[in-house]
Design a protein around this motif. Sequence first.
Motif, short mmCIF file in Angstrom:
data_model
loop_
_atom_site.label_atom_id
_atom_site.label_comp_id
_atom_site.label_asym_id
_atom_site.label_seq_id
_atom_site.Cartn_x
_atom_site.Cartn_y
_atom_site.Cartn_z
N UNK A 1 -1.36 -38.74 -84.36
CA UNK A 1 -2.21 -39.83 -84.81
C UNK A 1 -1.48 -41.18 -84.64
N UNK B 1 -8.94 -35.06 -93.76
CA UNK B 1 -8.91 -36.40 -94.35
C UNK B 1 -7.55 -37.05 -94.18
N UNK B 2 -6.49 -36.24 -94.33
CA UNK B 2 -5.13 -36.80 -94.26
C UNK B 2 -4.82 -37.30 -92.85
N UNK B 3 -5.57 -36.81 -91.86
CA UNK B 3 -5.36 -37.29 -90.48
C UNK B 3 -6.20 -38.53 -90.19
N UNK B 4 -6.85 -39.03 -91.21
CA UNK B 4 -7.62 -40.26 -91.04
C UNK B 4 -9.06 -40.05 -90.63
N UNK C 1 -4.40 -39.77 -101.33
CA UNK C 1 -5.04 -38.46 -101.42
C UNK C 1 -5.38 -38.10 -102.86
N UNK D 1 -9.47 -44.54 -93.83
CA UNK D 1 -9.17 -43.97 -92.52
C UNK D 1 -7.98 -44.65 -91.84
N UNK E 1 -4.70 -43.75 -93.70
CA UNK E 1 -4.18 -42.39 -93.47
C UNK E 1 -3.74 -42.20 -92.03
N UNK E 2 -4.25 -43.04 -91.15
CA UNK E 2 -3.76 -43.02 -89.79
C UNK E 2 -2.32 -43.55 -89.75
N UNK F 1 -6.63 -31.59 -95.00
CA UNK F 1 -5.91 -31.83 -93.75
C UNK F 1 -6.68 -32.83 -92.90
N UNK G 1 -10.44 -40.51 -84.09
CA UNK G 1 -10.31 -41.96 -83.96
C UNK G 1 -10.85 -42.47 -82.63
N UNK H 1 1.74 -30.87 -95.19
CA UNK H 1 1.52 -30.21 -96.47
C UNK H 1 2.53 -29.09 -96.74
#
Lengths: 282, 249
Positions: free
Chosen positions: B162, A169-172, B53, B79, B82-83, A167, B110, B89
């Motif tokens: 994000x 990592x998936x948010x950056x 991923x 980064x 994925x932003x 989670x 960020x 999920x």
Amino acid sequence: MHNSQRTQKIAFLFLFLATLLIVVPVGLIVVIIIQKGLPAINWQFLTDIPRQGMRAGGIFPAIVGTMYLVAGAIVFALPIGLLAAIYLSEYSKDNFLNRLIKLAIVNLAGVPSVVYGLFGLALFVIFLKFGASILSGSLTLGIMILPIIITASREALESVPDSFREVSLSLGASKWQTIRHIVLPNAVPGILTGTILGLGRAAGETAPILFTVAAFYLPRLPHSIFDQAMALPYHLYVISTQVPNVDEKIRYGTALVLLVLVLFMNLVAIIIRYKFRKKKKW
Amino acid sequence: MVTKFDIENLNIWFKEVRALKDVSLKIQANEILSVIGPSNSGKTTFIRMLNRMNELQYNFRMNGKVELDGFDVRKIDLEPLRKRVGMVFALPLPLPLSIFDNVVYGARMHGINNKNKLKEIVERSLKQAYIWDEVKDRLGVSAYKLSGGQQQRLCIARTLAVGPEVILYDEPCSGLDPISTAKVEETMLKLKEKYTIVLVTNNVKQAARVGDRTAFFLNGELVELDKTDQIFTAPRDKRTDGYIRGKFG
């Protein structure tokens, strides 16, 4: 049907007896030490230097020495152990070499403490010329408890669910941010458990400090980390076996102080751990 | 129509197992692309390629082209990628933090630390995910105090906070009751105006309800991709027909 219930009752009985077998000796040790040691405990005993060839006076220098040694060992072992654990659990690939390293670290926890003592003598006292000093003793104790801290920390880190990492990592978030903000905070209780175990071991061991720091009789406080120091476990050994005619209550009193000291340090760690556990929200 | 993702001849392996075979498709901006198929058909592998991923897996290997707005995703740093490409999920996965801290987690990572700005983000994101009214009075409590459906909408809000361009939904309703599912679907349809959405789902009816186009995957191959109406009324491939009629999978 009745047969299975009887089997169950017998199993419970054995489990109960085994538990009893562990609890009773531990309880007895505590009771005997308190019973025989408590009469020796008074302000002078806790704050005075040993007098009359350690047959009277107090054990203050030994208390202070043990505290220095334990603090030194933790200061040295906790950061290094934690960093190593983070590397092993978060960064290292799962290959043969790394599995071997992990196995070796687990096994190091079982190495007899006198071996660490000899190692410390060779490396810190002689080779690095630190002499018999608090520094040498702390480092030796630190190396002894490193495997305990690494193993417990690694297990704590690995018990944080992978889904949290995904989670994050998936948010950056970067890998380090993920470790720093998600993995570490949730691993703190387990890391503290390892630290508690290490703490108790460092405070109680005699062999590692025997050659590296412990003074037979030094009725003053150490001046610096390059000074020798008295320490409770070694002092207990000395007054129990090396010095004749030491009053029994002084010996048990020393043991009681050591016990309470370890208990107290554990208590602090347990309280911190409890606070973190309460914050745990899953 | 603007192409958001351009995928050509994508092959993916995990160890020696080939998970995707020569997949080529384009994802348009501001569409909902439903991806359906039985388990092990490669649909999750497919969307996890879009935000990279898959690379968390030790034995991952790929070749082919995956471009986001004309840039190879493998050349974009993880980064920022994925932003831009957020993910929701299969199970609601709140982080062990408060509702507020969950929503702003990404923003904080960020570098946004201004309190007012964070509050603004929380309100906006929670409103977008249609959960603001249910939680606005208890932003400080643990996200685990919420029901499963609320948790999943919180996770959607967290992804939105994000500021992504694309949202990947990986079977987002597999653990939810019908009412929560309806709410999540409703948010998707609203979000379509601003975002590009890829929805992987095991629920064929869900794909029919929300997807503009639907892609059918089977054994790592893209069998058919067409307008959702077309797929569900007159599929060209009989395997697609069999799957949506519930004959297998």
